[in-house]
Design an enzyme around this catalytic site. Structure first.
Site, short mmCIF file in Angstrom:
data_model
loop_
_atom_site.label_atom_id
_atom_site.label_comp_id
_atom_site.label_asym_id
_atom_site.label_seq_id
_atom_site.Cartn_x
_atom_site.Cartn_y
_atom_site.Cartn_z
N GLY A 239 0.81 -1.21 0.00
CA GLY A 239 0.00 0.00 0.00
C GLY A 239 0.84 1.25 0.00
O GLY A 239 0.29 2.36 0.07
N ASP A 240 2.16 1.10 -0.04
CA ASP A 240 3.06 2.25 -0.08
C ASP A 240 4.30 1.84 -0.88
O ASP A 240 4.25 0.86 -1.63
CB ASP A 240 3.40 2.71 1.34
CG ASP A 240 3.67 4.21 1.43
OD1 ASP A 240 4.35 4.73 0.53
OD2 ASP A 240 3.21 4.85 2.39
N ASP A 241 5.40 2.55 -0.71
CA ASP A 241 6.60 2.24 -1.48
C ASP A 241 7.06 0.81 -1.22
O ASP A 241 7.10 0.35 -0.08
CB ASP A 241 7.73 3.20 -1.11
CG ASP A 241 7.36 4.65 -1.36
OD1 ASP A 241 6.73 4.92 -2.40
OD2 ASP A 241 7.70 5.49 -0.52
#
Length: 457
Positions: A239-241
């Site tokens: 959900g992120d990097d």
């Protein structure tokens, strides 16, 4: 010592009947199983004390060849526990460590000195599920065993503003030397998955990391003020990097002054529709340098390599070398931003201007891209010495009209399609720079170690 040895069995390094093998920085003379310390793999019993008691006993063997703790088949519910030196935590392929969803099972610890506060919320933060500090020679590995952070409760409470402290990470090691995290499946972390910070000589490889692409801040691997790091053969849905290299936040990172450097990232596969395959920053106030990225595959990901910084960050991002990216369905291929505005507090220095210099990309193939590049430096602080070579970007059905959005940057290009912006249109070398020498961590060879399994089945 007799009581300890009575629950341990030594393992020689030849392959035994009913044994398994793994690659480790060092093999251990002694071994024990979590059930020897009262562990119950029923998915209901809390095993925090079993882990703590096992590690407390096994640490006495650090100077006698070290020890490994085997997590056997089962579901092992636990709160946070801390590792020790000259130690291996081995998670069997049919074992699942389940992170407790109860806040009381995670002690509160001080913020990192290079951050000055908890990442989510000011003040203390929850200790990670698997934690360690000031360690030497520590391995967390397995036969693709699973660590499940059961993050859904944490995510919903975070989004609703119900948490008073920063969420725990899945694995965090501080101030440690000779670290290996490998051959595991990491699922649904409350926040970041793997966070080595202030560490040297780190190997992270063979991880499968999964979280819903809508989950908040579930970064995959975040080396933070670390040096001599090898991150290879990892698959991340986040959900992120997928990977984010960091080195401290504004005035706190500037004061702590420990860069992330000599990091190789190789054979990463990433899916992250709202974030980057690899981010540099945004917390980069201690500096980021000598980062080598090879053979990246990104699918349905917002951007490939993103440099994030801003006024007040200070520090630098320099000597970045990227070779071989295969990208499919991207919002951007190249993305740099000098206006990332997140700050820990109002004490940052507005005169602390970052230096972004020596950024090299070569051998990039991308398809179904909305915009080739969004490159924005800072007024009076040009991001310089950017090099692009052998780049071919295929556009989506409805791409942005402006393919190269460039401000306050300077560099060169060669054999790049679509045609770069004027700030990068000067003819560069046929190939951008990529170091010919190997980093010291690439010379580290893992040993073949054994885990005796007869007592597990």
């Amino acid at each position: 010592m007799v009581s300890i040895i009575s629950i341990l069995y030594s393992i020689n390094q030849s392959t035994l009947p009913g044994s398994d093998t793994y690659k480790g920085l060092n093999c251990r003379k002694h071994s024990a199983v979590l059930t020897d310390f009262g562990g119950k793999g029923d998915g209901v019993t809390l095993n925090t004390k079993a882990f703590e008691n096992a590690i407390e006993k096994l640490q006495t063997l650090a100077n006698d060849g070290g020890a490994q703790l085997i997590v056997p088949p089962g579901k092992w519910l636990t709160g946070s526990f801390s590792l020790t030196s000259h130690f291996t935590l081995y998670i069997h392929k049919d074992a699942v460590i389940l992170g407790s969803p109860n806040l009381s099972d995670y002690p509160l610890i001080d913020p990192l000195p290079s951050y000055g506060r908890g990442r989510d919320i000011k003040g203390p933060r929850f200790q990670s599920l698997i934690f360690g500090t000031n360690l030497t020679d520590v391995v967390v590995t397995g036969g693709n065993g699973t660590i499940n952070g059961q993050g859904a409760t944490w995510w919903s409470n975070f989004k609703a503003g119900h948490l008073k402290n920063t969420r725990p990470y899945l694995i965090e090691l501080l101030y440690s030397v000779d670290v290996q995290i490998s051959n595991l499946v990491l699922v649904d972390s409350p926040s970041w998955n793997v966070h080595p910070v202030y560490c040297t000589n780190v190997i992270i490889e063979g991880l499968t990391i999964r979280a819903p692409v809508t989950s908040p801040n579930t970064d995959g691997i975040n080396p933070d003020s670390c040096s001599n790091v090898r991150i290879v053969d990892n698959f991340i849905v986040s959900g992120d990097d997928c990977i984010s290299v960091k080195s401290g936040w504004d005035q706190y990172g500037i004061k702590y002054n420990r860069p992330s450097e000599q990091i190789v990232i190789r054979r990463l596969t990433c899916i992250s529709p709202d974030s980057a395959a690899i981010a540099l920053g945004s917390e980069m106030s201690g500096g980021i340098q000598d980062i080598r990225v090879e053979d990246t595959v990104a699918i349905n990901t917002q951007s490939a390599v993103r440099i994030k910084t801003g006024i007040g960050r200070g520090g630098f991002v320099k000597d970045i070398f990227v070779k071989g990216m295969n990208l499919n369905t991207m919002k951007y291929v190249f993305w740099m931003t000098g206006n990332y505005g997140s700050h820990p507090d109002q004490g940052f220095d507005p005169k602390a201007i970052p230096v972004i210099k020596g950024i090299n990309y070569m051998d990039v193939v991308a398809v179904n891209v909305n915009q080739t590049a969004n490159l924005a430096g800072i007024d009076g602080d040009v991001f310089s010495d950017i090099c692009l070579s052998n780049v071919k970007v295929g556009l989506s059905v409805k791409p942005k009209k402006i393919q190269w959005n460039c401000t306050n940057i300077q560099g060169v290009s060669s054999n790049v399609t679509p045609q770069p912006c004027e700030m990068l249109s000067s003819k560069g070398p046929s190939e951008c720079d990529f170091p010919a020498d190997a980093l010291p961590i690439d010379g580290v060879k893992l040993q073949t170690c054994n885990v005796a399994l007869p007592l597990l089945m």
